[in-house]
Design an enzyme around this catalytic site. Structure first.
Site, short mmCIF file in Angstrom:
data_model
loop_
_atom_site.label_atom_id
_atom_site.label_comp_id
_atom_site.label_asym_id
_atom_site.label_seq_id
_atom_site.Cartn_x
_atom_site.Cartn_y
_atom_site.Cartn_z
N THR A 118 132.13 81.80 61.20
CA THR A 118 132.77 83.32 60.76
C THR A 118 131.79 83.89 60.16
O THR A 118 130.87 83.86 59.77
CB THR A 118 133.66 82.53 59.81
OG1 THR A 118 134.35 83.77 59.15
CG2 THR A 118 133.40 81.80 58.68
N TYR A 142 135.39 79.94 51.43
CA TYR A 142 135.56 79.65 52.85
C TYR A 142 134.24 80.02 53.79
O TYR A 142 133.91 78.92 54.32
CB TYR A 142 136.63 80.67 53.53
CG TYR A 142 136.67 80.85 54.76
CD1 TYR A 142 136.96 79.61 55.79
CD2 TYR A 142 136.63 81.97 55.57
CE1 TYR A 142 137.18 79.69 56.96
CE2 TYR A 142 136.84 82.26 56.93
CZ TYR A 142 136.95 80.74 57.68
OH TYR A 142 137.11 81.10 59.06
#
Ligand code: UDP
Length: 328
Positions: A118, A142
């Site tokens: 990501t 995350y």
């Protein structure tokens, strides 16, 4: 039947689109999913292997039964806000789950691994276009958990010869243009589906998270990429590995950033309806602007983000939101 590819999270939003892209390219996708957030109905292109990445035996069993040529690893927790509140969950599930999967691949002799990473691994870098050479400095758990898995893959490449392609996604949006698949998270947290629910009257309004960012209209800038463009890149990445090319990371975005307000304006143009909005506070963990430099994926993989216009992404998501399969 084509070569099998084990797709973790194959019943989820991106994983199910990846299964379709793989099937279209002649592979047999095997969806490995615990169905905690995925949908059995989204598994349409190959078998479902129900299992859990926290349960190593279930991974070993799926690899032994299906003997895939590669693993595509999508299954993960992916909410920035949740990761800020409960970082341990992200380290346990994302990093612990990936470790189980990677070790199981090494034991079973699977040599090719495609990983969903990501742009959240970059953190907040003040308007820089982010590419594969940009240093990764995550600002939430995350992003931190995904960067840790990237590091893990490099170690297992060196020690066990596990070849990998890492894709760093920007904001994935849209739905299958043929209307077979789409996004449905419970709870939903992503901008475009929430906005379309507000348009459809399924929620009272869309809250805009922060209007005081240093951007052209005060709202955050994101680079949106169509889910089918993204999953086509995964097939190209898989072929890259099967052609015995080197392990490599690629950014996947359209290369253009849009503010939250610009997304709202585009939705008005697509749906011909107004978007009720509430001006809210900033959301913890949000970077000001995330824009991709995807030249490497285009030049080396021959990737073309053909459908990644706001009009197409919102149009396909809107089409999906009208379907009976879209449950809310
Ligand atoms: N956003 C918003 N309201 C919402 C959800 C998202 O204003 O209800 C904003 C969010 O702050 C970010 C952008 O929309 O700037 C995209 O957020 P999303 O959660 O879709 O993806 P993320 O960027 O977190 O991966």
């Amino acid at each position: 039947m084509g070569d099998k590819v084990l797709v973790t999270g194959g019943a989820g939003y991106i994983g199910s689109h990846a299964c379709k892209a793989l099937a279209r390219a002649g592979f047999t996708p095997v969806a490995f999913d615990n169905l905690s957030t995925g949908w059995a109905e989204a598994v349409k292109f190959g078998p479902l292997a129900q299992g859990d990445l926290m349960d190593r035996a279930s991974i070993d069993a799926a690899l032994a039964e299906h003997r895939p040529v590669a693993v595509m690893h999508f299954a993960a927790l992916s909410l920035v806000g949740e990761s800020m509140k409960d970082p341990g969950l992200y380290w346990r599930v994302n990093v612990g789950g990936a470790l189980n999967l990677i070790e199981a691949c090494c034991t079973a002799g699977v040599k090719n691994f495609v990983f969903s990473s990501t742009c959240a691994t970059y953190g907040d870098q003040d308007g820089v276009v982010l590419d594969e050479d940009t240093p990764q400095r995550p600002i939430n758990a995350y992003g931190g958990s995904k960067r840790a898995i990237e590091d893990m893959l490099r170690d297992y490449r060196a020690s066990h010869g596990l070849n990998h392609v890492i894709f760093r996604y920007f904001n994935v949006a849209g739905a299958d243009p043929e209307g077979e698949l789409g996004e449905q998270h419970h709870p939903e947290t992503h901008l475009i589906p929430l906005m379309l629910e507000a348009v459809a009257g399924k929620r009272p309004a869309l809250t805009v998270f922060g209007s005081d960012y240093a951007t052209r209209d005060g709202t955050c800038v994101r680079d949106y990429v169509h889910v089918t463009d993204l999953t086509e890149a995964h097939v190209l990445g898989l072929r890259w590995l099967l052609d015995a090319k080197e392990s490599r990371a690629f950014c996947l975005g359209s290369g253009t950033g849009f503010t939250v307000r610009e997304v709202i304006d585009a939705s008005r143009a697509v749906t011909n309806r107004d978007v009720p909005i509430i001006e809210g506070a900033r959301r913890a963990g949000d970077a000001t602007a995330l824009i991709s430099g995807s030249k490497r994926a285009m030049e080396e993989l021959g990737w073309e983000p053909r459908r990644s216009t706001l009009r197409q992404m919102i149009g396909d998501a809107w089409n999906w939101a009208q379907k009976p399969e879209y449950r809310r």
